[in-house]
Motif scaffolding. Structure first.
Motif, PDB file in Angstrom:
ATOM      1  N   THR A  72       5.816 -42.805  33.601  1.00 15.67           N
ATOM      2  CA  THR A  72       4.985 -43.904  33.114  1.00 15.67           C
ATOM      3  C   THR A  72       3.917 -43.405  32.152  1.00 15.67           C
ATOM      4  O   THR A  72       3.650 -44.032  31.127  1.00 15.67           O
ATOM      5  CB  THR A  72       4.313 -44.631  34.296  1.00 15.67           C
ATOM      6  N   ASN A  92       1.294 -49.038  31.581  1.00  9.93           N
ATOM      7  CA  ASN A  92       2.366 -50.015  31.812  1.00  9.93           C
ATOM      8  C   ASN A  92       2.094 -50.764  33.111  1.00  9.93           C
ATOM      9  O   ASN A  92       2.171 -50.177  34.198  1.00  9.93           O
ATOM     10  CB  ASN A  92       3.723 -49.309  31.877  1.00  9.93           C
ATOM     11  N   ILE A  93       1.786 -52.036  33.010  1.00  9.90           N
ATOM     12  CA  ILE A  93       1.442 -52.834  34.191  1.00  9.90           C
ATOM     13  C   ILE A  93       2.629 -52.972  35.138  1.00  9.90           C
ATOM     14  O   ILE A  93       2.484 -52.887  36.361  1.00  9.90           O
ATOM     15  CB  ILE A  93       0.923 -54.222  33.772  1.00  9.90           C
ATOM     16  N   ALA A  94       3.825 -53.178  34.606  1.00 10.97           N
ATOM     17  CA  ALA A  94       5.005 -53.349  35.455  1.00 10.97           C
ATOM     18  C   ALA A  94       5.262 -52.098  36.292  1.00 10.97           C
ATOM     19  O   ALA A  94       5.605 -52.187  37.479  1.00 10.97           O
ATOM     20  CB  ALA A  94       6.225 -53.673  34.598  1.00 10.97           C
ATOM     21  N   ARG A  95       5.081 -50.927  35.673  1.00 10.89           N
ATOM     22  CA  ARG A  95       5.285 -49.674  36.404  1.00 10.89           C
ATOM     23  C   ARG A  95       4.207 -49.513  37.482  1.00 10.89           C
ATOM     24  O   ARG A  95       4.481 -48.985  38.567  1.00 10.89           O
ATOM     25  CB  ARG A  95       5.239 -48.493  35.440  1.00 10.89           C
ATOM     26  N   TYR A  96       2.983 -49.953  37.185  1.00  6.47           N
ATOM     27  CA  TYR A  96       1.918 -49.883  38.181  1.00  6.47           C
ATOM     28  C   TYR A  96       2.303 -50.708  39.413  1.00  6.47           C
ATOM     29  O   TYR A  96       2.149 -50.258  40.554  1.00  6.47           O
ATOM     30  CB  TYR A  96       0.599 -50.390  37.606  1.00  6.47           C
ATOM     31  N   LYS A  97       2.812 -51.890  39.188  1.00  9.11           N
ATOM     32  CA  LYS A  97       3.213 -52.755  40.300  1.00  9.11           C
ATOM     33  C   LYS A  97       4.371 -52.137  41.076  1.00  9.11           C
ATOM     34  O   LYS A  97       4.423 -52.224  42.310  1.00  9.11           O
ATOM     35  CB  LYS A  97       3.594 -54.135  39.766  1.00  9.11           C
ATOM     36  N   ALA A  98       5.309 -51.495  40.364  1.00  8.43           N
ATOM     37  CA  ALA A  98       6.451 -50.877  41.030  1.00  8.43           C
ATOM     38  C   ALA A  98       6.005 -49.711  41.904  1.00  8.43           C
ATOM     39  O   ALA A  98       6.519 -49.523  43.019  1.00  8.43           O
ATOM     40  CB  ALA A  98       7.460 -50.397  39.986  1.00  8.43           C
ATOM     41  N   MET A 115      -2.197 -48.760  34.904  1.00 11.26           N
ATOM     42  CA  MET A 115      -2.133 -50.111  34.333  1.00 11.26           C
ATOM     43  C   MET A 115      -2.217 -50.079  32.817  1.00 11.26           C
ATOM     44  O   MET A 115      -1.550 -50.854  32.122  1.00 11.26           O
ATOM     45  CB  MET A 115      -3.276 -50.970  34.886  1.00 11.26           C
ATOM     46  N   LYS A 127       4.425 -51.141  45.022  1.00 16.87           N
ATOM     47  CA  LYS A 127       5.451 -51.655  45.937  1.00 16.87           C
ATOM     48  C   LYS A 127       6.116 -50.511  46.690  1.00 16.87           C
ATOM     49  O   LYS A 127       6.427 -50.631  47.889  1.00 16.87           O
ATOM     50  CB  LYS A 127       6.494 -52.442  45.145  1.00 16.87           C
TER      51      LYS A 127
END
Length: 314
Positions: A229, A197-203, A194, A206
């Protein structure tokens, strides 16, 4: 961590007198600090392909837009030999958790290596060392860095975080990866990822929550995205966001005064008035006072040995 990290390194960076003039490029950080935690695997690609020391200099030369490595007059061409050696070394050392190269070397430089015109009358600093290129090409997950860049505090901390993370992955792979183990690994690295990169964490989450492929495919996708990341340098904004998340675990335990104290220390860090170590020390203190098993597993709290002092300066 089960195994001591094995790190490839240009032999001259360890202090070995293997350069063309029988000198070296010894790194005090690598040899006096990092060496307590890793096992270095030194290599001099120039000597490995048969060049002596001392020796005439070699350089990268653009010949009809093809890079050759030889003496300035074009003799002693070691292009093919060094390329082959790099490929062989990369393929025969899968246990490495990272590599430290000697900057600007025609064999080991990761970037900005001088490429000379064939007539020797000019150069541009746009080359990649032939050996380093093969190591990075054949091991795209491998954390790599140059000795000179490790003098930068942010770059140093980023590289050390990556090699320790990658070693954890090598340990996990040695055990045998299952989806359950992969989810546990991801959970432990939540706040570290996180921060970068928060977006990469979410990806990544998923990918594991609804895998569309067999586990052997998913694990390759996961580690590729994770290591990419972590190359993103963590910022004060990213650290601040993570610190605020960690602060939330103690809101029911701390009195108003202590909550305010932690808030102020995080804000001071965000403004650049104090190093990251200050709010983190407070959080670690509260972790001892109010144990939380989930936080105890978080790699972000201790991503590398404390004695390396990597969170003191930013």
């Amino acid at each position: 961590m089960k195994n001591k990290l094995q790190i490839g390194i240009s032999a001259c960076v360890t202090g070995q007198q293997v350069r063309y003039d029988k000198s070296h490029k010894r790194s005090s950080f690598c040899m006096d600090e990092l060496s307590d935690f890793v096992e270095f695997k030194p290599v001099c690609p120039e000597m490995a392909v048969g060049l002596p020391t001392p020796r005439p200099t070699i350089r990268q030369i653009s010949v009809n837009e093809v890079i050759k490595v030889s003496r300035p007059d074009g003799s002693s061409d070691v292009t093919d030999a060094m390329t082959q050696f790099g490929q062989t070394h990369a393929q025969s050392n899968p246990q490495l958790a990272g590599f430290i190269f000697c900057a600007k070397s025609p064999s080991c430089g990761m970037e900005r290596v001088k490429v000379y015109q064939e007539d020797g009358k000019g150069s541009v600093s746009k080359g990649i060392g032939l050996f380093a290129e093969q190591i990075m090409k054949n091991n795209p997950l491998l954390p790599c860095e140059e000795n000179g860049r490790l003098n930068d505090q942010v770059i140093r901390e980023n590289f050390i975080t990556r090699i320790f993370t990658y070693q954890k992955w090598l340990d996990l792979a040695e055990e045998g990866i299952t989806l359950h183990k992969l989810i546990e690994f991801h959970s432990a690295h939540k706040y570290l990822v996180m921060t970068h990169n928060i977006a990469r964490y979410k990806a990544l989450g998923k990918l594991l929550a609804d895998p569309k492929e067999p586990i052997d495919v998913v694990e390759k996708q996961y580690i590729a995205m994770l290591m990419e990341t972590l190359t993103i340098k963590a910022t004060r904004k990213g650290h601040t966001n993570t610190l605020q998340h960690l602060q939330g675990y103690f809101k029911k335990h701390l009195c108003a005064q202590r909550r305010e104290e932690l808030t102020q220390e995080i804000e001071s860090y965000r403004k650049g008035l104090t190093p990251l170590l200050v709010p983190l020390t407070l959080i670690k203190h509260y972790m001892l006072a109010y144990p939380n098993e989930y936080l105890d597993r978080q790699v972000y709290i201790n991503p590398h040995p404390k004695s390396l002092r990597l969170r003191y300066g930013y």
